[in-house]
Design a protein around this motif. Structure first.
Motif, PDB file in Angstrom:
ATOM      1  N   SER A   3      -5.583  -1.872   9.393  1.00 26.98           N
ATOM      2  CA  SER A   3      -4.502  -1.752  10.359  1.00 26.98           C
ATOM      3  C   SER A   3      -5.052  -1.461  11.755  1.00 26.98           C
ATOM      4  CB  SER A   3      -3.535  -0.642   9.920  1.00 26.98           C
ATOM      5  OG  SER A   3      -2.541  -0.449  10.879  1.00 26.98           O
ATOM      6  N   ASN A  35      -6.994   0.320   3.750  1.00 23.41           N
ATOM      7  CA  ASN A  35      -5.704  -0.097   4.299  1.00 23.41           C
ATOM      8  C   ASN A  35      -5.549   0.344   5.749  1.00 23.41           C
ATOM      9  OD1 ASN A  35      -4.682  -1.377   1.972  1.00 23.41           O
ATOM     10  ND2 ASN A  35      -4.087   0.570   1.088  1.00 23.41           N
ATOM     11  N   ARG A  81      -7.169   3.911   0.436  1.00 25.89           N
ATOM     12  CA  ARG A  81      -6.331   4.277   1.575  1.00 25.89           C
ATOM     13  C   ARG A  81      -7.066   4.015   2.880  1.00 25.89           C
ATOM     14  NH1 ARG A  81      -1.334   4.582   3.523  1.00 25.89           N
ATOM     15  NH2 ARG A  81      -1.031   6.286   4.991  1.00 25.89           N
ATOM     16  N   SER A  85       0.806  -1.223   0.000  1.00 22.71           N
ATOM     17  CA  SER A  85       0.000   0.000   0.000  1.00 22.71           C
ATOM     18  C   SER A  85       0.837   1.270   0.000  1.00 22.71           C
ATOM     19  CB  SER A  85      -0.927  -0.001   1.219  1.00 22.71           C
ATOM     20  OG  SER A  85      -0.182  -0.086   2.424  1.00 22.71           O
ATOM     21  N   GLU A  86       2.091   1.189   0.456  1.00 22.61           N
ATOM     22  CA  GLU A  86       2.939   2.381   0.506  1.00 22.61           C
ATOM     23  C   GLU A  86       3.886   2.484  -0.687  1.00 22.61           C
ATOM     24  OE1 GLU A  86       2.454   4.739   2.762  1.00 22.61           O
ATOM     25  OE2 GLU A  86       0.848   3.480   3.555  1.00 22.61           O
ATOM     26  N   GLU A  87       3.670   1.648  -1.705  1.00 27.69           N
ATOM     27  CA  GLU A  87       4.545   1.713  -2.878  1.00 27.69           C
ATOM     28  C   GLU A  87       3.790   1.557  -4.193  1.00 27.69           C
ATOM     29  OE1 GLU A  87       7.410  -1.388  -2.165  1.00 27.69           O
ATOM     30  OE2 GLU A  87       5.914  -2.995  -2.359  1.00 27.69           O
ATOM     31  N   SER A 143      -1.332  -6.142   0.195  1.00 27.03           N
ATOM     32  CA  SER A 143      -1.839  -5.045   1.027  1.00 27.03           C
ATOM     33  C   SER A 143      -3.177  -5.435   1.640  1.00 27.03           C
ATOM     34  CB  SER A 143      -1.994  -3.773   0.184  1.00 27.03           C
ATOM     35  OG  SER A 143      -2.988  -3.955  -0.817  1.00 27.03           O
ATOM     36  N   ASP A 200       3.008   8.328  -2.731  1.00 25.95           N
ATOM     37  CA  ASP A 200       3.116   7.250  -1.746  1.00 25.95           C
ATOM     38  C   ASP A 200       3.406   7.794  -0.346  1.00 25.95           C
ATOM     39  OD1 ASP A 200       2.532   4.887  -3.100  1.00 25.95           O
ATOM     40  OD2 ASP A 200       4.548   4.719  -3.932  1.00 25.95           O
ATOM     41  N   LYS A 201       4.177   8.874  -0.271  1.00 26.11           N
ATOM     42  CA  LYS A 201       4.548   9.437   1.028  1.00 26.11           C
ATOM     43  C   LYS A 201       3.431  10.292   1.621  1.00 26.11           C
ATOM     44  CE  LYS A 201       8.798   7.840   1.089  1.00 26.11           C
ATOM     45  NZ  LYS A 201       9.216   6.817   2.076  1.00 26.11           N
ATOM     46  N   THR A 202       2.708  11.043   0.780  1.00 26.02           N
ATOM     47  CA  THR A 202       1.749  12.026   1.285  1.00 26.02           C
ATOM     48  C   THR A 202       0.293  11.667   1.033  1.00 26.02           C
ATOM     49  OG1 THR A 202       1.725  13.338  -0.772  1.00 26.02           O
ATOM     50  CG2 THR A 202       3.467  13.825   0.832  1.00 26.02           C
ATOM     51  N   HIS A 203       0.014  10.954  -0.081  1.00 26.76           N
ATOM     52  CA  HIS A 203      -1.352  10.620  -0.500  1.00 26.76           C
ATOM     53  C   HIS A 203      -2.198  11.879  -0.757  1.00 26.76           C
ATOM     54  CE1 HIS A 203      -0.505   6.427   0.492  1.00 26.76           C
ATOM     55  NE2 HIS A 203       0.012   6.869   1.625  1.00 26.76           N
TER      56      HIS A 203
END
Length: 469
Positions: free
Chosen positions: A450, A446, A443, A156-158, A228, A318-321
């Motif tokens: 979590s 995901n 997002r 999910s982060e890539e 993911s 990926d870092k900020t969405h």
């Protein structure tokens, strides 16, 4: 009976292991980089055909004895093919595996490149159009799956970075066409040019065959484990996983945010496509005899935007969405940078064009990666192919319209007016993007997964404590 009992014991043990956290239902496979590399190579080979004739339009017109519109058609056929075939091919992408999709794309691309070997003599331009059509149909398969490859294989982060690599392959293929065609087709003597064309087509066919073998041998459709939580939900949730392509497409087309993204980013990409197609015409008007400059600038613009900026934007997403904010920034930057393009052309500054055109490409080319990923986010859990194919169809349709509309404006109402219209359209796209409602459903899935894991563990610890006490 013993076999059934053994299988039941294994299932119970696996369930216990899952409960204790020994077995993770989500995992990222190292083989994803092999799959992604092959996909990038497929994109490069297929998209090398897009601009290979339009970037040397003046040479092609003289050798084959055709009109300028016929040369434009070698590129426009890609836009038309997508608009015509996107629905049935997108359905096939969802129905069959990713490997079948890739093999279909490569088979059509190989057939087209082999057919070009018969089109090296004057009077055979119709064969080139037929070959381009076959490759264009293959491209419909390729364009429909960058997001699907990314979400199927990457965490999910890539996913945005992985999708950006796919866009990198698309843009690098176009960039190579800008430099290879002017480099290999240099002679004005008909007999020499025939040999140069044959050599070029032969090399392309050989490379295509090699990549086709890579797909056949090494490409895989999906990993053993979902990469993911959102993919795990789609695999395990019967209701979400079995959404039909038709119902998924219907839901996507009913989404207002989808249409706002398509209009803003799709129209901006259509303007970019039209500018690349018409670059040779525009550049040789202001700078006669400098056809090679047009190819070099096209290469720099695509490398700066489609390759460099797309990868950068993928990492940022990926870092900020922050899909909406990034979209507004690159669209506003596209409008401002095209002002510089207009000034450098109007004042006939060759050095200026080497600066402003790549700068424009830097801002506008990444609209594809933002569009692909943003649409998947706001239409989840609908199949990725639904949003990607509809987005591709929309901007390809708009590309056909803008290419011929801008060419007509260029020849009738004047160059300055054409430049101003492009700038105004890009500014409108930035404004429309600002009205998109941020709703990152993938997002959210995901993050929710979590949070649920943590809550379950907290409840388990609490229950254990109360029993002990």
């Amino acid at each position: 009976m013993a076999i059934k009992r053994g299988f039941l014991i294994i299932c119970i043990q696996f369930g216990v292991a899952m409960e204790k956290g020994v077995v993770d239902p989500v995992g990222v496979s190292a083989y994803r980089w092999v799959v992604l590399t092959i996909f990038v190579l497929v994109c490069i080979i297929n998209f090398m055909a897009d601009l290979e004739f339009s970037i040397i339009a003046s040479v092609v017109i003289k050798y084959y004895g055709v009109e300028e519109t016929s040369v434009d058609m070698t590129c426009s056929v890609f836009f038309i093919a997508y608009f015509v075939f996107f629905y049935p091919i997108s359905f096939m992408i969802e129905k069959y595996s990713l490997k079948f999709t890739m093999l279909s794309a490569m088979a059509l691309t190989l057939a087209g490149n082999l057919l070009k070997l018969l089109a090296t003599k004057p009077g055979t331009f119709w064969i080139i159009l037929l070959a381009q059509t076959l490759i264009a149909i293959g491209q419909v398969y390729v364009c429909g799956i960058p997001s699907k490859v990314a979400t199927t294989w990457f965490g999910s982060e890539e996913v945005s970075t992985a999708c950006a690599w796919g866009v990198f392959g698309i843009q690098l293929g176009s960039a190579l066409a800008c430099v290879i065609s002017p480099y290999m087709i240099t002679s004005k003597d008909p007999s020499e040019m025939e040999q140069q064309l044959f050599n070029k087509f032969l090399y392309q066919a050989i490379l295509t065959a090699l990549v086709c073998l890579l797909v056949l041998i090494f490409f895989r459709s999906k990993p053993a484990l979902p990469p993911s939580p959102s993919q795990l939900i789609l695999r395990t949730n019967h209701e979400s996983a079995n959404i039909s392509y038709f119902n998924g497409m219907k839901e996507v087309l009913k989404n207002v945010n989808f249409w706002l993204v398509v209009f803003s980013l799709g129209l901006a990409n259509a303007i970019w496509n039209a500018a690349v197609v018409l670059e040779n015409l525009m550049y040789t008007y202001y700078f006669p005899g400098h056809e090679s400059d047009a190819g070099n600038i096209g290469l720099l613009a695509i490398l700066a935007g489609g390759c460099g900026a797309s990868m950068l934007i993928g990492v940022i997403l990926d870092k900020t969405h922050r899909f909406k904010s990034v979209g507004v920034i690159i669209l506003a930057g596209s409008a401002l940078s095209y002002v510089g393009v207009m000034v450098s052309f109007m004042y006939k500054s060759r050095i200026g064009t080497y600066i402003t055109m790549p700068l424009y490409g830097f801002f506008v080319a990444p609209v594809l990666i933002v569009g692909f990923e943003y649409l998947v986010e706001i239409t989840y859990p609908m199949p990725e192919t639904c949003s990607s194919s509809a987005f591709n169809a929309a901007y390809n349709f708009l590309s056909v319209i803008t290419t011929y509309a801008l060419e007509e404006m260029w020849n009738t109402v004047g160059h300055l007016c054409t430049f101003i219209v492009i700038i105004v359209i890009l500014a409108i796209c930035a404004v429309v993007m600002a009205f998109v409602k941020t709703d990152l459903k993938r997002r959210g899935a995901n993050l929710q997964d979590s949070r649920t894991d943590k809550e379950v563990e907290a409840e388990r610890q609490s229950h254990r404590y109360s029993v002990t006490y």
